[in-house]
Motif scaffolding. Sequence first.
Motif, PDB file in Angstrom:
ATOM      1  N   HIS A  29       0.848  -1.178   0.000  1.00  0.00           N
ATOM      2  CA  HIS A  29       0.000   0.000   0.000  1.00  0.00           C
ATOM      3  C   HIS A  29       0.892   1.240   0.000  1.00  0.00           C
ATOM      4  O   HIS A  29       1.957   1.240   0.597  1.00  0.00           O
ATOM      5  CB  HIS A  29      -0.910   0.017   1.222  1.00  0.00           C
ATOM      6  N   PRO A  30       0.471   2.289  -0.652  1.00  0.00           N
ATOM      7  CA  PRO A  30       1.280   3.509  -0.631  1.00  0.00           C
ATOM      8  C   PRO A  30       1.384   4.055   0.792  1.00  0.00           C
ATOM      9  O   PRO A  30       0.456   3.934   1.589  1.00  0.00           O
ATOM     10  CB  PRO A  30       0.530   4.479  -1.534  1.00  0.00           C
ATOM     11  N   SER A  31       2.503   4.625   1.108  1.00  0.00           N
ATOM     12  CA  SER A  31       2.746   5.167   2.432  1.00  0.00           C
ATOM     13  C   SER A  31       1.859   6.383   2.674  1.00  0.00           C
ATOM     14  O   SER A  31       1.598   7.173   1.764  1.00  0.00           O
ATOM     15  CB  SER A  31       4.208   5.582   2.560  1.00  0.00           C
ATOM     16  N   ILE A  32       1.423   6.538   3.902  1.00  0.00           N
ATOM     17  CA  ILE A  32       0.611   7.703   4.229  1.00  0.00           C
ATOM     18  C   ILE A  32       1.449   8.979   4.173  1.00  0.00           C
ATOM     19  O   ILE A  32       0.926  10.081   4.090  1.00  0.00           O
ATOM     20  CB  ILE A  32      -0.048   7.574   5.611  1.00  0.00           C
ATOM     21  N   TRP A  33       2.778   8.830   4.225  1.00  0.00           N
ATOM     22  CA  TRP A  33       3.666   9.979   4.187  1.00  0.00           C
ATOM     23  C   TRP A  33       3.991  10.409   2.764  1.00  0.00           C
ATOM     24  O   TRP A  33       4.549  11.476   2.552  1.00  0.00           O
ATOM     25  CB  TRP A  33       4.976   9.663   4.908  1.00  0.00           C
ATOM     26  N   GLY A  34       3.687   9.565   1.815  1.00  0.00           N
ATOM     27  CA  GLY A  34       4.010   9.889   0.430  1.00  0.00           C
ATOM     28  C   GLY A  34       5.524   9.915   0.238  1.00  0.00           C
ATOM     29  O   GLY A  34       6.248   9.155   0.854  1.00  0.00           O
ATOM     30  N   ASP A  35       5.978  10.780  -0.616  1.00  0.00           N
ATOM     31  CA  ASP A  35       7.427  10.877  -0.844  1.00  0.00           C
ATOM     32  C   ASP A  35       7.996  12.149  -0.217  1.00  0.00           C
ATOM     33  O   ASP A  35       9.024  12.651  -0.638  1.00  0.00           O
ATOM     34  CB  ASP A  35       7.747  10.808  -2.329  1.00  0.00           C
ATOM     35  N   ARG A  36       7.333  12.665   0.805  1.00  0.00           N
ATOM     36  CA  ARG A  36       7.759  13.911   1.444  1.00  0.00           C
ATOM     37  C   ARG A  36       9.189  13.819   1.969  1.00  0.00           C
ATOM     38  O   ARG A  36       9.980  14.736   1.791  1.00  0.00           O
ATOM     39  CB  ARG A  36       6.813  14.254   2.581  1.00  0.00           C
ATOM     40  N   PHE A  37       9.546  12.724   2.639  1.00  0.00           N
ATOM     41  CA  PHE A  37      10.867  12.622   3.236  1.00  0.00           C
ATOM     42  C   PHE A  37      11.929  12.159   2.244  1.00  0.00           C
ATOM     43  O   PHE A  37      13.110  12.376   2.454  1.00  0.00           O
ATOM     44  CB  PHE A  37      10.830  11.693   4.447  1.00  0.00           C
ATOM     45  N   ILE A  38      11.521  11.532   1.190  1.00  0.00           N
ATOM     46  CA  ILE A  38      12.478  11.111   0.161  1.00  0.00           C
ATOM     47  C   ILE A  38      12.987  12.319  -0.599  1.00  0.00           C
ATOM     48  O   ILE A  38      14.163  12.408  -0.938  1.00  0.00           O
ATOM     49  CB  ILE A  38      11.814  10.105  -0.806  1.00  0.00           C
ATOM     50  N   THR A  39      12.112  13.262  -0.843  1.00  0.00           N
ATOM     51  CA  THR A  39      12.487  14.421  -1.640  1.00  0.00           C
ATOM     52  C   THR A  39      12.848  15.631  -0.792  1.00  0.00           C
ATOM     53  O   THR A  39      12.988  16.725  -1.318  1.00  0.00           O
ATOM     54  CB  THR A  39      11.322  14.807  -2.578  1.00  0.00           C
ATOM     55  N   TYR A  40      13.014  15.464   0.525  1.00  0.00           N
ATOM     56  CA  TYR A  40      13.303  16.592   1.402  1.00  0.00           C
ATOM     57  C   TYR A  40      14.704  17.136   1.139  1.00  0.00           C
ATOM     58  O   TYR A  40      15.671  16.391   1.091  1.00  0.00           O
ATOM     59  CB  TYR A  40      13.199  16.157   2.864  1.00  0.00           C
TER      60      TYR A  40
END
Length: 143
Positions: A29-40
């Motif tokens: 399932h997709p993370s509830i955080w999305g890619d916010r921390f990957i692209t920080y």
Amino acid sequence: MSVGSASAVTALSPSQVTKEIARQSANYHPSIWGDRFITYTCDDKVIHAWHEQAEVLKEKVRKMFTDIDFAEKLNLIDSVQRLGVAYHFEAEIEEALEQNFSAYLDHFYRDDDLHRVSLQFRLLRQHGYNVSCGEFQIRQRTN
């Protein structure tokens, strides 16, 4: 194996190898955080400000090592170690323990605070000082 059969082996190109390897993918399932921390990305000014603030705080703690008495210094060493930042203050910790090691028996017997006595015993032992546990046992029997 004969020489003729060795020449029949062909090398595969990297694109052919990747086409042949098919890995199964799970349906996560997709993370509830999305890619916010990957692209920080953080601004260099902010990082520089954090480093400056850390240096100021380190200097405050170094100053605390010189401004406080023996009992408070033991508590400071214990707190710094428990916080996991003792590696920043190794020289100050060693200097404080070295200064007080020669007089540890005087503090040991004159001190009525069992917490302070046990903290001194533990810190000196942890840092490799030869402190006999016999004195600590005598102290426990008297209380």
